[in-house]
Design an enzyme around this catalytic site. Structure first.
Site, PDB file in Angstrom:
ATOM      1  N   ALA A  83      26.528  14.778 -21.109  1.00 14.76           N
ATOM      2  CA  ALA A  83      27.420  14.345 -22.203  1.00 14.76           C
ATOM      3  C   ALA A  83      27.467  15.406 -23.292  1.00 14.76           C
ATOM      4  O   ALA A  83      26.426  15.912 -23.719  1.00 14.76           O
ATOM      5  CB  ALA A  83      26.938  13.020 -22.775  1.00 14.76           C
ATOM      6  N   GLN A 141      30.414  31.879 -29.650  1.00 16.98           N
ATOM      7  CA  GLN A 141      31.884  31.771 -29.587  1.00 16.98           C
ATOM      8  C   GLN A 141      32.447  31.540 -30.981  1.00 16.98           C
ATOM      9  O   GLN A 141      31.905  30.723 -31.739  1.00 16.98           O
ATOM     10  CB  GLN A 141      32.286  30.622 -28.643  1.00 16.98           C
ATOM     11  N   TYR A 147      28.422  24.180 -31.676  1.00 20.21           N
ATOM     12  CA  TYR A 147      28.356  23.978 -30.216  1.00 20.21           C
ATOM     13  C   TYR A 147      27.436  25.019 -29.557  1.00 20.21           C
ATOM     14  O   TYR A 147      26.579  24.681 -28.719  1.00 20.21           O
ATOM     15  CB  TYR A 147      29.778  24.070 -29.657  1.00 20.21           C
ATOM     16  N   ILE A 180      36.068  25.267 -17.667  1.00 20.27           N
ATOM     17  CA  ILE A 180      36.381  24.378 -16.552  1.00 20.27           C
ATOM     18  C   ILE A 180      37.584  23.516 -16.963  1.00 20.27           C
ATOM     19  O   ILE A 180      37.669  23.083 -18.124  1.00 20.27           O
ATOM     20  CB  ILE A 180      35.164  23.460 -16.231  1.00 20.27           C
TER      21      ILE A 180
END
Ligand code: NAP
Length: 240
Positions: A83, A141, A147, A180
């Site tokens: 998750a 990033q 994140y 993805i």
């Protein structure tokens, strides 16, 4: 008897492919989700895999949910902490709420998922902990300080758990997917997505099933000596 696997965020995207592949490999699978009841019901209808709703960011909810899964399916042998969410913003615009929400879900969520299961794995002398990290945890990033911090943290978690679990027959490994083609990536503006694909030597997004096959391998007895590792599946976008 079939081994039992728990996949958090297992009702959609990469998690759904993981749940489905583990079921096909013979596991009894429980898939969790946060709030999208419609997607979860559709997933159960299509696959026969039971879904459970709880927030991985909440320890007590996770513990209670895991107890229910174990009462229904038996002790959990394989846990896939999948998750995850994004709340992207350049650092100077990132709010403390955006920081906290991502840390609570993607990083503390891994603790909340694995911690209640760990003592049982130690007692039974078998366990597989698989954490879905990200290429952006390896390389950082733009607009993803929150994140990237969580996904880099996931790698620290598995390297430490690997050392603690090795003598108890437990392995802990991470998978770092590149980009993805799931809802998470399709939510990115098309122009940004095109620029991302341009940076992937394979010239395409990955498929959720390509990550699921890595999970099935790491869950199996064949991976017994692989512990504390990271599998990168990113179409040659980045080498760590
Ligand atoms: N997609 C990519 O390109 C990519 C690349 C690298 C790494 N990853 C990582 O792979 C994992 C799966 O990504 P995805 O693209 O498949 O995501 P997704 O399509 O957005 O699906 C996310 C899943 O996680 C669940 N979830 C989200 N927050 C939760 C919470 N607080 N508690 C419980 N469940 C929660 C969602 O439940 P609901 O359905 O109820 O919302 C859903 O089942 C994530 O950890 C992500 O960071 C993805």
């Amino acid at each position: 008897m079939a081994r039992t696997a728990l996949v958090t965020g297992g009702s959609r995207g990469i998690g759904a492919a993981i749940s489905t592949a583990l079921k096909a490999a013979g596991y009894s699978v429980a898939a969790t989700y946060a709030g999208n009841d419609e997607a979860a019901a559709k997933f159960t209808e299509e696959t026969g895999i039971k879904t459970y709703k709880w927030n991985v960011a909440d320890y007590d909810e996770s513990k209670a949910g895991i107890s229910q899964v174990e009462a229904d399916l038996g002790p959990i042998d394989v846990v896939v902490a999948n998750a995850g969410i994004t709340r992207d913003a350049p650092f100077h615009k990132m709010s403390p709420e955006q920081w906290k929400e991502v840390i609570d879900t993607n990083l503390t969520g891994v603790f909340n998922t694995v911690h209640p299961i760990w003592p049982g794995m130690r007692e039974r002398k078998f366990g597989r902990v698989i954490v879905i990290s990200s290429v952006n945890g390896q390389k950082g990033q733009f607009a993803q300080v929150n994140y990237a911090a969580t996904k880099a943290g996931d790698l620290g978690i598995v390297k430490s758990l690997a050392q603690e679990g090795a003598r108890a027959g437990i392995t802990a490994n991470a998978i770092c997917p590149g980009y993805i083609g799931t809802d998470m990536v399709m939510a990115v503006p098309e122009k940004v997505r095109e620029s991302i694909i341009a940076q992937i030597p394979a010239g395409r997004l990955g498929q959720p099933e390509e990550i699921a096959r890595c999970v099935v391998f790491l869950a199996s007895d064949d991976s017994d000596f692989i512990n504390g590792s990271t599998i990168s599946a990113n179409g040659a976008q980045f080498f760590s």
